[in-house]
Design a protein around this motif. Structure first.
Motif, short mmCIF file in Angstrom:
data_model
loop_
_atom_site.label_atom_id
_atom_site.label_comp_id
_atom_site.label_asym_id
_atom_site.label_seq_id
_atom_site.Cartn_x
_atom_site.Cartn_y
_atom_site.Cartn_z
N ALA A 12 0.83 -1.21 0.00
CA ALA A 12 0.00 0.00 0.00
C ALA A 12 0.86 1.26 0.00
O ALA A 12 0.55 2.24 -0.67
N GLY A 15 2.10 1.84 -3.42
CA GLY A 15 1.02 2.44 -4.21
C GLY A 15 0.84 3.92 -3.92
O GLY A 15 0.65 4.73 -4.82
N CYS A 16 0.95 4.28 -2.64
CA CYS A 16 0.82 5.70 -2.26
C CYS A 16 1.96 6.54 -2.84
O CYS A 16 1.73 7.64 -3.34
N TRP A 19 1.28 6.97 -6.54
CA TRP A 19 0.24 7.98 -6.79
C TRP A 19 0.76 9.39 -6.52
O TRP A 19 0.41 10.34 -7.22
N ARG A 42 0.08 -4.86 -14.34
CA ARG A 42 -1.31 -5.05 -13.93
C ARG A 42 -1.40 -5.89 -12.66
O ARG A 42 -2.25 -5.63 -11.79
N TYR A 45 -0.51 -3.52 -9.79
CA TYR A 45 -1.65 -2.65 -9.48
C TYR A 45 -2.76 -3.41 -8.76
O TYR A 45 -3.37 -2.90 -7.82
N ALA A 46 -3.04 -4.63 -9.20
CA ALA A 46 -4.08 -5.44 -8.55
C ALA A 46 -3.71 -5.76 -7.11
O ALA A 46 -4.56 -5.69 -6.20
N GLY A 49 -4.14 -2.71 -4.97
CA GLY A 49 -5.57 -2.49 -4.71
C GLY A 49 -6.13 -3.44 -3.68
O GLY A 49 -6.87 -3.03 -2.77
N LEU A 50 -5.77 -4.71 -3.77
CA LEU A 50 -6.23 -5.68 -2.78
C LEU A 50 -5.65 -5.38 -1.40
O LEU A 50 -6.33 -5.56 -0.39
N GLY A 52 -4.98 -2.41 -0.23
CA GLY A 52 -5.78 -1.31 0.30
C GLY A 52 -7.10 -1.79 0.87
O GLY A 52 -7.54 -1.34 1.93
N LEU A 53 -7.74 -2.71 0.16
CA LEU A 53 -9.02 -3.24 0.66
C LEU A 53 -8.82 -3.99 1.97
O LEU A 53 -9.62 -3.87 2.90
#
Length: 68
Positions: A12, A15-16, A19, A42, A45-46, A49-50, A52-53
């Motif tokens: 995460a 990813g931050c 971004w 990809r 990125y997936a 995203g997972l 983060g969830l």
């Protein structure tokens, strides 16, 4: 399960940072390193995203630790 928490938190954070680079400099580090929407990009990125969830569950755990 601490290893999972640390691993997903690291993803995460990656990813931050990515971004932040996109927002400030229009530079996508993941695409730069692994290609523009390649299969590996990809997957990264997936996974971010997972992660983060999954980290949404930290809200419940933090609240439980504080004793509220």
């Amino acid at each position: 399960m601490k290893w999972l928490d640390y691993t997903l938190l690291t993803l995460a954070i990656i990813g931050c940072v990515n971004w932040g680079l996109i927002g400030f400099f229009r530079f996508d580090l993941v695409a730069f390193l692994f290609g523009d929407m390649s299969w590996f990009t990809r997957i990264i990125y997936a996974l971010v995203g997972l992660s983060g969830l999954y980290l949404i569950s930290f809200f419940g755990r933090i609240r439980g630790v504080d004793g509220d």
